[in-house]
Design an enzyme around this catalytic site. Sequence first.
Site, PDB file in Angstrom:
ATOM      1  N   GLU A 145       0.841  -1.201   0.000  1.00 15.48           N
ATOM      2  CA  GLU A 145       0.000   0.000   0.000  1.00 15.48           C
ATOM      3  C   GLU A 145       0.872   1.245   0.000  1.00 15.48           C
ATOM      4  O   GLU A 145       1.928   1.259   0.636  1.00 15.48           O
ATOM      5  CB  GLU A 145      -0.920  -0.003   1.226  1.00 15.48           C
ATOM      6  CG  GLU A 145      -1.935  -1.133   1.219  1.00 15.48           C
ATOM      7  CD  GLU A 145      -2.908  -1.075   2.400  1.00 15.48           C
ATOM      8  OE1 GLU A 145      -2.786  -0.141   3.226  1.00 15.48           O
ATOM      9  OE2 GLU A 145      -3.786  -1.940   2.486  1.00 15.48           O
ATOM     10  N   HIS A 200      -8.237   0.929   1.648  1.00 15.56           N
ATOM     11  CA  HIS A 200      -8.024   0.838   3.099  1.00 15.56           C
ATOM     12  C   HIS A 200      -8.943   1.825   3.824  1.00 15.56           C
ATOM     13  O   HIS A 200      -8.495   2.681   4.599  1.00 15.56           O
ATOM     14  CB  HIS A 200      -6.559   1.114   3.457  1.00 15.56           C
ATOM     15  CG  HIS A 200      -6.151   0.464   4.754  1.00 15.56           C
ATOM     16  ND1 HIS A 200      -4.897  -0.039   4.960  1.00 15.56           N
ATOM     17  CD2 HIS A 200      -6.831   0.225   5.912  1.00 15.56           C
ATOM     18  CE1 HIS A 200      -4.807  -0.550   6.183  1.00 15.56           C
ATOM     19  NE2 HIS A 200      -5.973  -0.400   6.769  1.00 15.56           N
ATOM     20  N   LEU A 201     -10.233   1.629   3.617  1.00 17.85           N
ATOM     21  CA  LEU A 201     -11.241   2.533   4.177  1.00 17.85           C
ATOM     22  C   LEU A 201     -11.871   2.009   5.463  1.00 17.85           C
ATOM     23  O   LEU A 201     -12.793   2.625   5.990  1.00 17.85           O
ATOM     24  CB  LEU A 201     -12.363   2.770   3.145  1.00 17.85           C
ATOM     25  CG  LEU A 201     -11.987   3.467   1.849  1.00 17.85           C
ATOM     26  CD1 LEU A 201     -13.218   3.601   0.964  1.00 17.85           C
ATOM     27  CD2 LEU A 201     -11.378   4.833   2.124  1.00 17.85           C
ATOM     28  N   GLY A 202     -11.376   0.884   5.979  1.00 18.45           N
ATOM     29  CA  GLY A 202     -12.026   0.254   7.122  1.00 18.45           C
ATOM     30  C   GLY A 202     -12.283   1.200   8.277  1.00 18.45           C
ATOM     31  O   GLY A 202     -13.327   1.148   8.914  1.00 18.45           O
TER      32      GLY A 202
END
Length: 531
Positions: free
Chosen positions: A264, A282-284
């Site tokens: 990433e 990577h929006l968690g």
Amino acid sequence: MTKPRVLVSDKLSETAVQIFSDRGIDVDFKPDLGKDKDALLAAIGDYDGLAIRSATKVTEKLIGAADRLKVIGRAGIGVDNVDIPAASRRGIIVMNTPFGNSITTAEHAISLMLAVARQIPAADTSTRAGKWEKSKFMGTEITGKRLGVIGCGNIGSIVATRAIGLKMHVLAFDPFLSDERARDLGVEKVELDELFTRSDFITLHTPLTDKTRNIIDAGAIAKMRDGVRIINCARGGLVSEADLAEALKSGKVAGAGIDVFETEPATENPLFDIPNVVCTPHLGASTAEAQENVALQVAEQMSDYLLRGAVSNAINMPSITAEEAPVLKPFVKLAEVLGSFVGQVAESAILEVEILYDGMTANLNTKALTSATLAGLIRPQVADVNMVSAPIMVKERGVIVSEVKRDKSGVFDGYIKLTVKSANQTRSVAGTVFADGKPRFIQIKGINLDAEIGRNMVYTTNNDAPGIIGILGTTFGSNGVNIANFQLGRNRPGGDAIALLYVDDPVPEHVLNKVREFPEILSAKPLVFDV
């Protein structure tokens, strides 16, 4: 008295920045500085605290230039961007906020599952292009389907309860999930292979460790039902992206929702060109509520430490007072090592933990020692754990923890004994601290011994018989493994015996396999300790 200075080098909420000011700390809010390595390196020497998210990379070089730095606060759970050993060597505390974004991450996993089941992103693109392709985007219901949850800790348990609310049947795999906790959650506890074979959807909520890396690869996928759908909002590296891509192309896997990647930022990836995949960057943890929660929490934690010396959610330091630190510190290390030993050799779900404090250890801060023991116990499975979060994580999994204190009962002034009961066996290990301040093993499986603890070790069990020393020494020696220390123990002549070897470097798996081929050796396990 000079005010502490804190640098905020990533995007934190202005409310969090204001907390520092309101508490009497000089704060510089430079949210883009973390992206400029040279500028950050030049500035870091002026600060007592550094507040970050994921953009700032706290390297050994940066830490080396941080002459005043006392604390690094990570707004979020992951500390992959911080060189923790380097920080520890410099006496810099590393804090995180392990529980601030749990609900947000769980909701994102559910969102990806629904998006994959109904092909929503692709259908949206098609519709906007004026194609109206109803038959192309035939979806599947989730009601009545089986959801396999790998990792049923804080986030995984939230996903499980949400899925049950959606009328799914939840299968859960977690080495630390007790039967009682599983019943409370309403999930069916299963082993990993059974989860693979029975699940219609699989979602991952476990940290990335040596044991969990590529937990889903070609071999695992081959065991799964045809048409399974896989969701990963936990960590890149849990899923082999190349193997998943092949399975998606073949149709073995019907779809995937991926929020985290091996590399990433992910600008190129084998999954990007596959139509039945939903990818997010990577929006968690990316909701306004979660961002605000972790930012406020890290500001409060850092302020408490800089102004009052209070330590909470520290990755590399126990929560102990300045007065008790000199005596307690070596026993904290001992407790972590005892827990780590059992955590590395355990093979089934842990049900009960008993910690015996004998002699002078019973008069120490046993709460800190118990926390250290639990952190060591679950760290092999839960990488992002510390002395503050470990008791919470163990409690969430329904593990029963008890302390026993008693007066001196043997030759040692004080020692700690850890007994762990799992589904199919009970393990025990005891240790003490000698005058040199170094922890040592004094008993394993009820067998007495005196073993120095090193970073790399090998633990074997065997029947007491002639030739064990020769087997181990010859096999290791012929394969270039140097033994620094070698301790043996047995319960009686011809009975159960153990060996504990302190080696210079990690022993390759193929060498351990050669040892295991000897019928006299019942088991051989590698151990790694942070000493």
